[in-house]
Design an enzyme around this catalytic site. Structure first.
Site, PDB file in Angstrom:
ATOM      1  N   GLY A  23       0.964  -1.171  -0.084  1.00 49.42           N
ATOM      2  CA  GLY A  23      -0.077   0.011   0.065  1.00 49.42           C
ATOM      3  C   GLY A  23       0.754   1.243   0.062  1.00 49.42           C
ATOM      4  N   GLU A 180     -17.739  11.630   0.766  1.00 49.00           N
ATOM      5  CA  GLU A 180     -17.447  11.763  -0.830  1.00 49.00           C
ATOM      6  C   GLU A 180     -18.431  10.708  -1.393  1.00 49.00           C
ATOM      7  OE1 GLU A 180     -12.841  12.847  -0.160  1.00 49.00           O
ATOM      8  OE2 GLU A 180     -13.342  10.925  -0.712  1.00 49.00           O
ATOM      9  N   ASP A 310      -1.149   2.210   8.660  1.00 46.94           N
ATOM     10  CA  ASP A 310      -2.479   1.992   9.149  1.00 46.94           C
ATOM     11  C   ASP A 310      -2.275   0.945  10.295  1.00 46.94           C
ATOM     12  OD1 ASP A 310      -3.669   4.088   7.692  1.00 46.94           O
ATOM     13  OD2 ASP A 310      -5.247   2.550   6.728  1.00 46.94           O
ATOM     14  N   ALA A 328      -2.941   8.152   4.377  1.00 47.16           N
ATOM     15  CA  ALA A 328      -1.699   8.003   3.584  1.00 47.16           C
ATOM     16  C   ALA A 328      -0.375   8.782   3.845  1.00 47.16           C
ATOM     17  CB  ALA A 328      -2.330   8.446   2.197  1.00 47.16           C
TER      18      ALA A 328
END
Ligand SMILES: Cc1cc2nc3c(=O)[nH]c(=O)nc-3n(C[C@H](O)[C@H](O)[C@H](O)COP(=O)(O)OP(=O)(O)OC[C@H]3O[C@@H](n4cnc5c(N)ncnc54)[C@H](O)[C@@H]3O)c2cc1C
Length: 449
Positions: A23, A180, A310, A328
């Site tokens: 990631g 969103e 995370d 991020a």
């Protein structure tokens, strides 16, 4: 026979760094260790990096899956000291410095865990089974197929109540992902449903954004929260706050106060939790399942195992006493920092990690976004262009950036983006009840239809 490239990799006489997860954290890690005196092995169960912040755009048909996914082999290709293997890590054996995967074992000198998180249903198995999730490309494609299938199905219904149920979308969780997604669904109602599904009264499509707190965007400034709510309401999203969802049976949502809401589609964005790999149990903080690490990202009690992104819980900085936010920039900064420390031969020279918070942003719809940047708090078209720019520049791969820019330009100028394809229909899973549950009742068992 080995290729010269493979022989050269094997001949490297450097410490082996195994990175689990490609990631934001894992990908940054391999970039930082590329060309450095390490033999690096990246393991990921998928063969691509996923740019999760734009998953909601795949889910709502604005972008294709390949616009936000980038193959690891393309990243690793020009890195002679980095090897990628598609494998799921199943167990860590710290006593023998080994990870066990579904494709064999890998020995390490340093192990970097960057496995991210999964959706947290807070133990409610029924909701976990019935609700849709937005943590992976597969799940985003499921949502895309589902909402298009609901639109198509609504055309066959004469009964208004049934039609409304089909077109009632409930997004649970008022964080950036929920906001969103709800905003994007509202734009779909205004544009696609109205013009392409003309036989359906688009007012029958309702979008509810539900959160148990008293504001959307809980971690943002009060100004951003108010603006976001205003934008959502302008788009016609029903914002329901102070509403804790306690159940969902695939047709009806139940709230803690006993009220209910009929809906065929609930999308759960209300939280994430880590999924630690077996073998390091003593270092796992149960809630929310993250590895406890020190200021150098070393997993508690282990000298050569690190967690970043995370999955890491670092409480050493008083400014972030509850741990860093799961975003991020934290993942990227921790990876950069750990790579620098690994390159320092002497451990006494290692530096503690300090997070540089560059602010937060969320977009609600065209020209509608909010930004918290230092002491600046603003919303509207400028915030929206800034959001577009930052996300565009963060996407991995030049081609992907061009593709995303083209899609966005076409979408926001014409509203005629064309990824509304049901290529892989979403098949709802049957919910079968089987065996005793904790409360003595029957235990559910998921069966694929
Ligand atoms: C819908 C959504 C929207 C978001 N929006 C934003 C945003 O706007 N801004 C922002 O900053 N952050 C956002 N985030 C959060 C951000 O995406 C995460 O903080 C970030 O992805 C964390 O990076 P990571 O490297 O720790 O984990 P991830 O990016 O989750 O990567 C984990 C990797 O590990 C792999 N993996 C997991 N377990 C195993 C295993 N056992 N074996 C092998 N491989 C494994 C996975 O396949 C994956 O590739 C969003 C997240 C979501 C879901």
């Amino acid at each position: 026979m080995k290729t010269p490239e493979r022989a050269a990799f094997d001949a490297l006489d450097h410490p082996v760094v195994v990175v689990v997860g490609g990631g934001f954290a894992g990908l940054e890690m391999i970039h930082r260790l590329s060309g450095k005196p390490f033999k690096v092995i990246l393991l990921d169960k998928n063969n691509y990096h996923c740019f999760q912040p734009l998953l909601y755009q795949v889910a709502t048909g604005s972008l294709g899956a390949d616009n936000i996914a980038y193959p690891f082999r393309r990243s690793v290709g020009p890195m002679p000291n980095v090897m990628y293997r598609m494998a799921e890590v199943l167990r860590i054996n710290p006593a023998e410095n080994r990870v066990e995967t579904d494709h064999g074992n890998f020995r390490y000198d340093h192990l970097v865990l960057a496995t991210g998180t999964e959706t947290n249903f807070f133990g409610n198995q029924r909701i976990a089974h019935e609700a849709m999730q937005l943590k992976s490309i597969n799940q985003a494609l499921d949502i895309r197929s589902d909402f298009l299938q609901e639109f198509e199905a609504a055309l066959y219904l004469d009964d208004e109540k049934e039609q409304r149920q089909r077109l009632n979308f409930v997004v649970v969780g008022g964080g950036p992902s929920g906001v969103e997604l709800a905003g994007a669904l509202a734009e779909i109602r205004k544009t696609i449903l109205k013009h392409e599904f003309r036989e359906v009264d688009n007012r029958r499509m309702q979008i509810h954004l539900v959160d148990s707190g008293d504001a959307v965007l809980g971690n943002f400034s009060p100004k951003a929260q108010q603006l976001a709510r205003k934008f959502l309401e302008q788009l016609g999203v029903n914002v329901k706050l102070g509403a804790l969802v306690t159940g969902y049976d695939g047709k009806r949502v139940t709230f803690k106060d006993g009220s209910t809401m009929d809906s065929s589609t609930v999308i759960w964005t209300a939280g994430v939790k880590g999924r630690p790999i077996p073998g390091l149990e003593s270092a796992v903080e149960e809630r929310p399942a993250r590895y406890r690490v020190d200021a150098f990202n070393r997993v508690e009690g282990k000298a050569n195992i690190y967690a970043i992104g995370d999955i890491a819980l670092d409480r050493s900085d008083p400014k972030w006493a509850k741990g860093h936010p799961q975003v991020a920039p934290v993942a990227i900064q921790q990876a950069r920092h750990l790579a620098k420390n690994l390159l320092r031969k002497d451990r006494a020279q290692w530096q503690p990690f300090a997070y540089r918070d560059k602010g937060s942003m969320a977009t609600i719809g065209r020209y509608k976004a909010v930004v918290d940047f230092g002491k600046l708090r603003f919303g509207g078209p400028i915030a929206w262009f800034l959001w577009l720019f930052v996300h565009l520049m963060s996407i991995v791969g030049f081609r992907s950036r061009i593709m995303v820019l083209t899609h966005w330009a076409w979408k926001y100028l014409s509203w005629r983006n064309t990824i509304r394809l049901i290529i892989r229909p979403y098949v709802r899973k049957e919910y079968v009840v089987q065996g005793p549950q904790e409360d003595g009742g029957p235990r559910p068992k998921a069966v694929h239809a």
